[in-house]
Write a protein that holds these residues in place. Structure first.
Motif, PDB file in Angstrom:
ATOM      1  N   GLY A  30       8.135   7.766 -16.470  1.00 50.65           N
ATOM      2  CA  GLY A  30       7.900   7.153 -15.170  1.00 50.65           C
ATOM      3  C   GLY A  30       7.087   5.876 -15.298  1.00 50.65           C
ATOM      4  N   LEU A  31       7.382   4.889 -14.458  1.00 53.97           N
ATOM      5  CA  LEU A  31       6.706   3.587 -14.496  1.00 53.97           C
ATOM      6  C   LEU A  31       5.193   3.723 -14.395  1.00 53.97           C
ATOM      7  CD1 LEU A  31       6.719   0.470 -14.386  1.00 53.97           C
ATOM      8  CD2 LEU A  31       7.076   0.658 -11.910  1.00 53.97           C
ATOM      9  N   SER A  32       4.713   4.544 -13.484  1.00 51.43           N
ATOM     10  CA  SER A  32       3.277   4.694 -13.281  1.00 51.43           C
ATOM     11  C   SER A  32       2.591   5.197 -14.547  1.00 51.43           C
ATOM     12  CB  SER A  32       3.014   5.658 -12.111  1.00 51.43           C
ATOM     13  OG  SER A  32       1.632   5.759 -11.838  1.00 51.43           O
ATOM     14  N   SER A  33       3.135   6.254 -15.150  1.00 51.62           N
ATOM     15  CA  SER A  33       2.560   6.815 -16.372  1.00 51.62           C
ATOM     16  C   SER A  33       2.548   5.794 -17.504  1.00 51.62           C
ATOM     17  CB  SER A  33       3.337   8.054 -16.812  1.00 51.62           C
ATOM     18  OG  SER A  33       3.174   9.111 -15.895  1.00 51.62           O
ATOM     19  N   GLU A  34       3.661   5.061 -17.659  1.00 47.97           N
ATOM     20  CA  GLU A  34       3.758   4.116 -18.769  1.00 47.97           C
ATOM     21  C   GLU A  34       2.801   2.939 -18.575  1.00 47.97           C
ATOM     22  OE1 GLU A  34       5.183   6.022 -20.396  1.00 47.97           O
ATOM     23  OE2 GLU A  34       7.221   6.548 -19.847  1.00 47.97           O
ATOM     24  N   LEU A  35       2.667   2.476 -17.341  1.00 51.04           N
ATOM     25  CA  LEU A  35       1.717   1.390 -17.068  1.00 51.04           C
ATOM     26  C   LEU A  35       0.289   1.807 -17.416  1.00 51.04           C
ATOM     27  CD1 LEU A  35       2.698  -0.383 -13.714  1.00 51.04           C
ATOM     28  CD2 LEU A  35       2.146  -1.479 -15.900  1.00 51.04           C
ATOM     29  N   GLY A  73      11.044   8.968 -14.041  1.00 48.05           N
ATOM     30  CA  GLY A  73      11.234   9.054 -15.481  1.00 48.05           C
ATOM     31  C   GLY A  73      12.683   9.073 -15.920  1.00 48.05           C
ATOM     32  N   GLU A  74      12.880   9.041 -17.225  1.00 49.42           N
ATOM     33  CA  GLU A  74      14.177   9.066 -17.906  1.00 49.42           C
ATOM     34  C   GLU A  74      15.057   7.861 -17.595  1.00 49.42           C
ATOM     35  OE1 GLU A  74      15.628  13.120 -19.504  1.00 49.42           O
ATOM     36  OE2 GLU A  74      15.701  13.266 -17.329  1.00 49.42           O
ATOM     37  N   ARG A  96       3.780  -2.983   0.906  1.00 45.87           N
ATOM     38  CA  ARG A  96       4.429  -4.072   1.631  1.00 45.87           C
ATOM     39  C   ARG A  96       3.521  -4.714   2.664  1.00 45.87           C
ATOM     40  NH1 ARG A  96       9.858  -3.916   0.370  1.00 45.87           N
ATOM     41  NH2 ARG A  96      10.536  -1.978  -0.663  1.00 45.87           N
ATOM     42  N   ASN A  97       2.500  -3.986   3.102  1.00 45.79           N
ATOM     43  CA  ASN A  97       1.567  -4.530   4.089  1.00 45.79           C
ATOM     44  C   ASN A  97       0.251  -4.964   3.460  1.00 45.79           C
ATOM     45  OD1 ASN A  97       3.344  -3.989   6.313  1.00 45.79           O
ATOM     46  ND2 ASN A  97       2.736  -1.825   6.196  1.00 45.79           N
ATOM     47  N   GLY A  98       0.227  -5.035   2.124  1.00 40.95           N
ATOM     48  CA  GLY A  98      -0.971  -5.500   1.430  1.00 40.95           C
ATOM     49  C   GLY A  98      -1.948  -4.405   1.059  1.00 40.95           C
ATOM     50  N   GLU A  99      -1.682  -3.167   1.475  1.00 41.04           N
ATOM     51  CA  GLU A  99      -2.585  -2.062   1.121  1.00 41.04           C
ATOM     52  C   GLU A  99      -2.483  -1.752  -0.370  1.00 41.04           C
ATOM     53  OE1 GLU A  99       1.355  -0.015   2.119  1.00 41.04           O
ATOM     54  OE2 GLU A  99       0.241  -1.835   2.673  1.00 41.04           O
ATOM     55  N   GLU A 100      -3.574  -1.289  -0.964  1.00 38.37           N
ATOM     56  CA  GLU A 100      -3.601  -0.974  -2.385  1.00 38.37           C
ATOM     57  C   GLU A 100      -3.686   0.533  -2.602  1.00 38.37           C
ATOM     58  OE1 GLU A 100      -6.558  -3.194  -4.498  1.00 38.37           O
ATOM     59  OE2 GLU A 100      -5.369  -5.039  -4.425  1.00 38.37           O
ATOM     60  N   ILE A 101      -2.790   1.057  -3.425  1.00 32.39           N
ATOM     61  CA  ILE A 101      -2.725   2.495  -3.717  1.00 32.39           C
ATOM     62  C   ILE A 101      -2.931   2.681  -5.213  1.00 32.39           C
ATOM     63  CG2 ILE A 101      -1.295   4.578  -3.592  1.00 32.39           C
ATOM     64  CD1 ILE A 101       0.346   3.010  -1.407  1.00 32.39           C
ATOM     65  N   GLN A 102      -3.902   3.497  -5.585  1.00 35.72           N
ATOM     66  CA  GLN A 102      -4.194   3.698  -7.004  1.00 35.72           C
ATOM     67  C   GLN A 102      -3.032   4.392  -7.715  1.00 35.72           C
ATOM     68  OE1 GLN A 102      -7.825   5.818  -7.803  1.00 35.72           O
ATOM     69  NE2 GLN A 102      -7.840   5.243  -9.962  1.00 35.72           N
ATOM     70  N   LEU A 103      -2.644   3.848  -8.857  1.00 39.43           N
ATOM     71  CA  LEU A 103      -1.579   4.454  -9.645  1.00 39.43           C
ATOM     72  C   LEU A 103      -2.100   5.693 -10.360  1.00 39.43           C
ATOM     73  CD1 LEU A 103       0.051   1.298 -11.285  1.00 39.43           C
ATOM     74  CD2 LEU A 103       0.965   2.664  -9.400  1.00 39.43           C
ATOM     75  N   GLN A 104      -1.270   6.745 -10.373  1.00 43.43           N
ATOM     76  CA  GLN A 104      -1.615   7.970 -11.082  1.00 43.43           C
ATOM     77  C   GLN A 104      -0.459   8.364 -11.989  1.00 43.43           C
ATOM     78  OE1 GLN A 104      -2.875  11.061  -8.431  1.00 43.43           O
ATOM     79  NE2 GLN A 104      -4.372   9.776  -7.387  1.00 43.43           N
ATOM     80  N   ALA A 105      -0.802   8.973 -13.110  1.00 39.37           N
ATOM     81  CA  ALA A 105       0.223   9.405 -14.072  1.00 39.37           C
ATOM     82  C   ALA A 105       0.828  10.716 -13.586  1.00 39.37           C
ATOM     83  CB  ALA A 105      -0.386   9.572 -15.457  1.00 39.37           C
ATOM     84  N   GLN A 106       1.879  10.613 -12.761  1.00 36.81           N
ATOM     85  CA  GLN A 106       2.502  11.805 -12.174  1.00 36.81           C
ATOM     86  C   GLN A 106       3.891  12.067 -12.734  1.00 36.81           C
ATOM     87  OE1 GLN A 106       2.355  11.012  -7.952  1.00 36.81           O
ATOM     88  NE2 GLN A 106       0.238  11.700  -7.790  1.00 36.81           N
TER      89      GLN A 106
END
Length: 343
Positions: free
Chosen positions: A236-241, A284-285, A325-335
């Motif tokens: 998954g993108l989040s985990s790899e980042l 993922g995958e 899309r509205n500028g809010e920031e959401i913390q990335l988590q390895a899910q």
């Protein structure tokens, strides 16, 4: 069509049967199957080695995964790891654990897929092992590749202000898996059941027959671009980042409206009532490439077909965030998928 019991061939007869059509094409493959070890010659290149273990019931379900597709995918995901180091795969070894419920024809199909992948990507099958198993099918592939000393790319080289790029689109493989699992539940053992896959072929292909992004590695090399960090998107993108930022000791910002998603993926997410971006971040995958390049290369990379700039690298104290899309920031988590999860 009659099926051949594996015991009819025996261990060594089975090995001969599966490998008699194997030929070597790379100059570095001096000796392949048939001795105690393969002999490889890499001269002045760096050697890259990766391995992958696939267990029936954990990594694949033979109710909907054809043996040929399984063989192709098992090989390709290893090739992808070598490309993710900015290298090129050259040889593989294949090891199998087999229970007595399988037939020789099943393994012929499996090897058809493995050898097709080898032919497509120019890789030699040079060895392996087989063993009896009490737990179904186990498939392990080790891939050996080569890379140039000053061009091998690891996960720890991302620098502040670097651009974050991805190839292709994300979330399709995950949606393909959801589709297969849905049809499996509906099937329920019905004799004349026909799965509903019309119009969803792309999603199935991304799950059952993924491709490694050799084309992207070749495109970057042709342009003279060596990424500062790179890996493939398997969990998954989040985990790899988070892997890249953690090992590079940096932070990141990626933008929701920049994450590439295919139209079929979006439609499937709507049908399943799933959040599309969550699927793209954590599915993922996909086996797409995630990489970073210096900011000065923005125009050059943005113009490349199949590559999307989705964000940038920041100071480590700024953390890892998705900008909505509205500028809010959401913390990335390895899910992404966890191999040791109890679920």
């Amino acid at each position: 069509m009659p099926q051949t019991e594996i015991t009819a061939l025996g261990e060594f007869g089975l090995i001969r049967h599966l490998t008699e059509r194997v030929t070597l094409h790379n100059a570095g493959s001096l000796k392949g199957i048939g001795d105690d070890a393969a002999v490889l010659d890499y001269k002045d290149k760096r050697v890259l080695v990766t391995t992958d273990l696939l267990l029936e019931g954990i990594h694949f379900d033979l109710m909907y995964v054809p043996f040929k597709h399984l063989g192709y995918k098992a090989a390709v995901v290893n090739f992808s790891d070598i490309y993710a180091m900015n290298g090129h795969p050259k040889q593989i070894t294949v090891s199998l654990g087999l229970s007595n419920r399988f037939f020789v024809e099943n393994l012929d199909d499996l090897y058809d897929g493995i050898l097709l992948a080898c032919n497509v990507y120019g890789v030699d099958l040079v060895g392996g092992d087989t063993s009896a198993s009490r737990t179904g099918l186990t498939l392990s592939i080790t891939c050996i590749g080569e890379g140039e000393k000053d061009k091998i790319t690891c996960r720890d080289g991302a620098k502040e202000t670097d651009l974050i790029c991805v190839s292709g689109d994300l979330g399709a493989a995950y949606m393909g898996l959801q589709l297969l699992e849905r049809e499996k539940r509906i099937f329920g053992g019905e004799k004349d059941f026909t799965p509903d896959f019309a119009g969803k072929e792309y999603l199935l292909e991304r799950q059952l027959k993924p491709e490694a992004r050799k084309d992207i590695v070749d495109m970057l090399a042709k342009a003279g671009i060596v990424p500062t960090a790179m890996m493939d998107i398997s969990d998954g993108l989040s985990s790899e980042l988070i892997h890249i930022t953690g090992q590079s000791r940096v932070g990141c910002r990626i933008y929701e409206d920049r994450i590439p998603v295919d139209y079929q993926t979006a439609l499937m997410a709507e049908q399943f009532n799933m959040n599309l971006i969550t699927a793209a971040l954590n599915g993922g995958e996909d086996y797409e490439l995630l990489f970073t390049v210096p900011l000065a290369l923005h125009d050059q990379v943005e113009a490349m077909k199949g590559i999307k700039v989705i964000g940038y690298i920041t100071k480590p104290e700024l953390g890892n965030y998705l900008v909505g899309r509205n500028g809010e920031e959401i913390q990335l988590q390895a899910q992404g998928w966890n191999a040791l999860s109890e679920e």
